[in-house]
Design a protein around this motif. Structure first.
Motif, PDB file in Angstrom:
ATOM      1  N   LEU A 243       8.329   4.997 -17.720  1.00 29.19           N
ATOM      2  CA  LEU A 243       7.145   4.147 -17.590  1.00 29.19           C
ATOM      3  C   LEU A 243       7.357   3.208 -16.421  1.00 29.19           C
ATOM      4  CD1 LEU A 243       7.144   1.172 -20.075  1.00 29.19           C
ATOM      5  CD2 LEU A 243       9.087   2.735 -19.925  1.00 29.19           C
ATOM      6  N   ASN A 244       6.252   2.745 -15.854  1.00 34.85           N
ATOM      7  CA  ASN A 244       6.311   1.881 -14.688  1.00 34.85           C
ATOM      8  C   ASN A 244       5.544   0.605 -14.974  1.00 34.85           C
ATOM      9  OD1 ASN A 244       5.548   0.768 -11.940  1.00 34.85           O
ATOM     10  ND2 ASN A 244       6.814   2.507 -11.325  1.00 34.85           N
ATOM     11  N   TYR A 245       6.223  -0.539 -14.792  1.00 32.66           N
ATOM     12  CA  TYR A 245       5.592  -1.835 -15.041  1.00 32.66           C
ATOM     13  C   TYR A 245       5.709  -2.694 -13.789  1.00 32.66           C
ATOM     14  CZ  TYR A 245       4.543  -6.314 -17.272  1.00 32.66           C
ATOM     15  OH  TYR A 245       3.984  -7.533 -17.604  1.00 32.66           O
ATOM     16  N   ARG A 246       4.555  -3.005 -13.218  1.00 29.73           N
ATOM     17  CA  ARG A 246       4.490  -3.827 -12.001  1.00 29.73           C
ATOM     18  C   ARG A 246       5.364  -3.276 -10.886  1.00 29.73           C
ATOM     19  NH1 ARG A 246       4.407  -9.987 -14.627  1.00 29.73           N
ATOM     20  NH2 ARG A 246       2.386  -9.772 -15.638  1.00 29.73           N
ATOM     21  N   GLY A 247       5.294  -1.959 -10.731  1.00 29.93           N
ATOM     22  CA  GLY A 247       5.981  -1.305  -9.624  1.00 29.93           C
ATOM     23  C   GLY A 247       7.438  -0.990  -9.867  1.00 29.93           C
ATOM     24  N   GLU A 248       7.962  -1.301 -11.055  1.00 32.82           N
ATOM     25  CA  GLU A 248       9.365  -1.012 -11.347  1.00 32.82           C
ATOM     26  C   GLU A 248       9.472  -0.022 -12.505  1.00 32.82           C
ATOM     27  OE1 GLU A 248      11.762  -4.433 -11.961  1.00 32.82           O
ATOM     28  OE2 GLU A 248      11.275  -5.341 -10.024  1.00 32.82           O
ATOM     29  N   TRP A 249      10.400   0.928 -12.348  1.00 30.24           N
ATOM     30  CA  TRP A 249      10.580   1.951 -13.375  1.00 30.24           C
ATOM     31  C   TRP A 249      11.518   1.453 -14.476  1.00 30.24           C
ATOM     32  CZ3 TRP A 249       7.628   6.024 -13.928  1.00 30.24           C
ATOM     33  CH2 TRP A 249       6.938   6.524 -12.835  1.00 30.24           C
ATOM     34  N   ASN A 250      11.169   1.810 -15.698  1.00 30.98           N
ATOM     35  CA  ASN A 250      12.035   1.623 -16.866  1.00 30.98           C
ATOM     36  C   ASN A 250      12.216   2.961 -17.556  1.00 30.98           C
ATOM     37  OD1 ASN A 250      10.350  -1.272 -16.924  1.00 30.98           O
ATOM     38  ND2 ASN A 250      12.513  -1.471 -17.399  1.00 30.98           N
ATOM     39  N   LEU A 251      13.261   3.044 -18.365  1.00 22.60           N
ATOM     40  CA  LEU A 251      13.483   4.235 -19.182  1.00 22.60           C
ATOM     41  C   LEU A 251      13.677   3.786 -20.623  1.00 22.60           C
ATOM     42  CD1 LEU A 251      13.695   7.249 -19.318  1.00 22.60           C
ATOM     43  CD2 LEU A 251      16.047   7.129 -18.529  1.00 22.60           C
ATOM     44  N   PHE A 252      12.579   3.300 -21.204  1.00 25.71           N
ATOM     45  CA  PHE A 252      12.608   2.858 -22.594  1.00 25.71           C
ATOM     46  C   PHE A 252      12.667   4.037 -23.556  1.00 25.71           C
ATOM     47  CE2 PHE A 252      10.035  -1.281 -21.595  1.00 25.71           C
ATOM     48  CZ  PHE A 252      11.131  -1.787 -20.927  1.00 25.71           C
ATOM     49  N   ASP A 253      12.190   5.193 -23.103  1.00 21.33           N
ATOM     50  CA  ASP A 253      12.134   6.395 -23.937  1.00 21.33           C
ATOM     51  C   ASP A 253      13.432   7.177 -23.747  1.00 21.33           C
ATOM     52  OD1 ASP A 253       9.038   6.271 -24.605  1.00 21.33           O
ATOM     53  OD2 ASP A 253       9.284   5.876 -22.468  1.00 21.33           O
ATOM     54  N   GLN A 254      14.171   7.311 -24.828  1.00 18.61           N
ATOM     55  CA  GLN A 254      15.504   7.894 -24.723  1.00 18.61           C
ATOM     56  C   GLN A 254      15.815   8.789 -25.924  1.00 18.61           C
ATOM     57  OE1 GLN A 254      18.411   4.632 -23.888  1.00 18.61           O
ATOM     58  NE2 GLN A 254      16.566   3.401 -23.572  1.00 18.61           N
ATOM     59  N   THR A 283       0.757  12.842 -14.137  1.00 20.67           N
ATOM     60  CA  THR A 283       0.796  11.665 -13.272  1.00 20.67           C
ATOM     61  C   THR A 283      -0.580  11.345 -12.698  1.00 20.67           C
ATOM     62  OG1 THR A 283       1.210  12.893 -11.217  1.00 20.67           O
ATOM     63  CG2 THR A 283       3.128  12.314 -12.566  1.00 20.67           C
ATOM     64  N   GLN A 284      -0.708  10.102 -12.224  1.00 22.87           N
ATOM     65  CA  GLN A 284      -1.875   9.746 -11.416  1.00 22.87           C
ATOM     66  C   GLN A 284      -1.683  10.375 -10.039  1.00 22.87           C
ATOM     67  OE1 GLN A 284      -3.411   5.693 -13.542  1.00 22.87           O
ATOM     68  NE2 GLN A 284      -3.314   5.793 -11.331  1.00 22.87           N
ATOM     69  N   TRP A 285      -2.709  11.052  -9.592  1.00 21.73           N
ATOM     70  CA  TRP A 285      -2.560  11.877  -8.394  1.00 21.73           C
ATOM     71  C   TRP A 285      -2.746  11.119  -7.086  1.00 21.73           C
ATOM     72  CZ3 TRP A 285      -5.645  16.872 -10.086  1.00 21.73           C
ATOM     73  CH2 TRP A 285      -4.986  17.450 -11.181  1.00 21.73           C
ATOM     74  N   LYS A 286      -3.406   9.974  -7.124  1.00 17.82           N
ATOM     75  CA  LYS A 286      -3.690   9.261  -5.872  1.00 17.82           C
ATOM     76  C   LYS A 286      -3.848   7.772  -6.152  1.00 17.82           C
ATOM     77  CE  LYS A 286      -8.640  10.288  -6.332  1.00 17.82           C
ATOM     78  NZ  LYS A 286      -9.822  10.912  -5.687  1.00 17.82           N
ATOM     79  N   GLY A 287      -3.968   7.021  -5.071  1.00 14.73           N
ATOM     80  CA  GLY A 287      -4.211   5.592  -5.203  1.00 14.73           C
ATOM     81  C   GLY A 287      -2.941   4.778  -5.333  1.00 14.73           C
ATOM     82  N   LYS A 288      -3.104   3.513  -5.660  1.00 13.72           N
ATOM     83  CA  LYS A 288      -2.009   2.556  -5.754  1.00 13.72           C
ATOM     84  C   LYS A 288      -0.945   2.983  -6.750  1.00 13.72           C
ATOM     85  CE  LYS A 288      -1.223  -2.322  -6.914  1.00 13.72           C
ATOM     86  NZ  LYS A 288      -1.871  -3.593  -7.339  1.00 13.72           N
ATOM     87  N   TYR A 289      -1.372   3.639  -7.827  1.00  9.23           N
ATOM     88  CA  TYR A 289      -0.443   4.003  -8.901  1.00  9.23           C
ATOM     89  C   TYR A 289      -0.071   5.480  -8.884  1.00  9.23           C
ATOM     90  CZ  TYR A 289      -1.873  -0.590 -10.501  1.00  9.23           C
ATOM     91  OH  TYR A 289      -2.127  -1.939 -10.573  1.00  9.23           O
ATOM     92  N   LYS A 290      -0.188   6.100  -7.717  1.00  4.88           N
ATOM     93  CA  LYS A 290       0.173   7.511  -7.578  1.00  4.88           C
ATOM     94  C   LYS A 290       1.610   7.742  -8.055  1.00  4.88           C
ATOM     95  CE  LYS A 290       0.572  11.218  -4.148  1.00  4.88           C
ATOM     96  NZ  LYS A 290       0.441  11.581  -2.705  1.00  4.88           N
ATOM     97  N   GLY A 291       1.788   8.765  -8.893  1.00  2.00           N
ATOM     98  CA  GLY A 291       3.103   9.101  -9.416  1.00  2.00           C
ATOM     99  C   GLY A 291       3.433   8.452 -10.743  1.00  2.00           C
ATOM    100  N   ASN A 292       2.657   7.429 -11.135  1.00  2.00           N
ATOM    101  CA  ASN A 292       2.845   6.795 -12.439  1.00  2.00           C
ATOM    102  C   ASN A 292       2.252   7.668 -13.538  1.00  2.00           C
ATOM    103  OD1 ASN A 292       3.861   4.672 -10.987  1.00  2.00           O
ATOM    104  ND2 ASN A 292       2.428   3.147 -11.751  1.00  2.00           N
ATOM    105  N   PRO A 293       2.636   7.439 -14.798  1.00  2.00           N
ATOM    106  CA  PRO A 293       1.993   8.181 -15.886  1.00  2.00           C
ATOM    107  C   PRO A 293       0.474   7.998 -15.866  1.00  2.00           C
ATOM    108  CG  PRO A 293       3.933   7.032 -16.700  1.00  2.00           C
ATOM    109  CD  PRO A 293       3.718   6.556 -15.296  1.00  2.00           C
ATOM    110  N   PHE A 294      -0.240   9.101 -16.063  1.00  2.00           N
ATOM    111  CA  PHE A 294      -1.708   9.075 -16.101  1.00  2.00           C
ATOM    112  C   PHE A 294      -2.121   8.645 -17.504  1.00  2.00           C
ATOM    113  CE2 PHE A 294      -5.754  11.903 -15.909  1.00  2.00           C
ATOM    114  CZ  PHE A 294      -6.533  10.779 -15.681  1.00  2.00           C
TER     115      PHE A 294
END
Length: 320
Positions: A243-254, A283-294
């Motif tokens: 997951l991505n929060y404010r541009g930083e990746w976390n791995l809470f899901d383990q 993923t989101q395919w375009k825009g500011k959040y491209k590559g983040n979970p859709f």
């Protein structure tokens, strides 16, 4: 349709936070008002059906191709009740895999729970229970959160123990809420220790949305010990997470497991690999959040995606 092989060489074990999988009916006992047709989010049956379809598609394709099957076990978080679990396993994309599920209602105020989907062809439930996480604030009042689901079963006839978790969120600050996740870690560790006194060298899998990273205090200091291995420690980078929060990746899901999954013995399962399932279609395919979970919603704005988390999985090899 042809019947699948009884036991494949590889099997996928997965975890997926489904992002507020609520039905469209009002439950007067929980705070589900944000997910009703008349709410600001306009959570209609059409939108609900679309989400079930998308989640079914994601789960059916989850994992590497060489397993030649959907995951045999899928831990899930943020499910409202048995209705949504049943709708998910009955979805067009999952019907052929003959899933059943384990679910208990927990005291979470929003009514979101955890659950376990399992393929009946590969997994038999022997015992299950809901383990309460007892958290109290400074005034001594209980903070009602999700229970942890514990399931003992037979995976291709091998006894294993599975914990499905969704630990308290960081909404009020990571440091301020850390004690809640530490208490959850202590509770799960205590149950693991008990199992290990009752059985000789049990195989245990701990999965979930821990709302902490693999290096966080709750996991490192209160859950992990020499008997456990966390393959997710090597997966989190500045470019990749679940997951991505404010541009930083976390791995809470383990997904964490006992080190005996590295052993080889006929009729057992050995660890093969672990990954974040961040395929392009999720993923989101375009825009500011491209590559983040859709995601399904951004705040109250409907996007129509899958979830705000990527699934994670481990691959096990069945030792013939």
């Amino acid at each position: 349709m042809e019947k699948k092989d009884t036991i494949h060489k590889y099997h996928t074990i997965a975890f997926y936070n489904l992002e507020n999988l609520f039905d469209t009916e009002d439950d007067k006992y929980v705070l589900d008002n944000d997910f009703l047709p008349e709410s600001d989010r306009n959570w209609t049956p059409k939108r609900y059906d679309k989400k079930i379809y998308k989640l079914g598609s994601a789960i059916s394709s989850l994992g590497p191709e060489d397993t030649k099957n959907a995951p045999v076990l899928v831990g899930v978080a943020e499910v409202e009740n048995k209705t949504v679990m049943q709708d998910l396993v009955d979805s067009k994309q999952l019907q052929e895999y003959n899933y059943d599920f384990v679910h208990y209602n927990s005291p979470d105020e929003r009514g979101i729970d955890v659950g376990l989907l399992y393929q009946k062809e590969h997994f038999e439930v022997v015992h299950s229970e809901s383990i309460p996480i007892l958290i109290y604030n400074e005034e001594g009042n209980r903070d009602f959160t999700r229970d942890t689901l514990y399931v003992k079963g037979l995976l291709n006839n091998e006894p294993i123990h599975v914990f499905v978790n969704h630990w308290s969120s960081r909404r009020d600050g990571a440091a301020e809420t850390a004690y809640k996740r530490i208490e959850a870690a202590k509770t799960v560790r205590e149950k693991i220790n008990y199992i290990q006194t009752e059985e000789n060298d049990p195989h245990i899998i701990i999965m979930g949305d821990f709302n902490d990273d693999p290096t966080s205090e709750s996991i490192q200091n209160y859950l992990m010990d020499t008997d456990l291995y966390n393959p997710m420690e090597k997966l989190l980078t500045i470019y990749k997470g679940s997951l991505n929060y404010r541009g930083e990746w976390n791995l809470f899901d383990q997904i964490i497991f006992t080190t005996n999954f590295f052993d080889y013995k006929k009729g057992t399962h050995s660890f093969a690999s672990a990954a974040i399932f961040d395929e392009h279609f999720l993923t989101q395919w375009k825009g500011k959040y491209k590559g983040n979970p859709f995601r399904t919603y951004a705040g109250r704005r409907y996007l129509g995606g899958y979830s705000d988390h990527f699934p994670v999985y481990i691959r096990l090899k069945f030792n013939r």
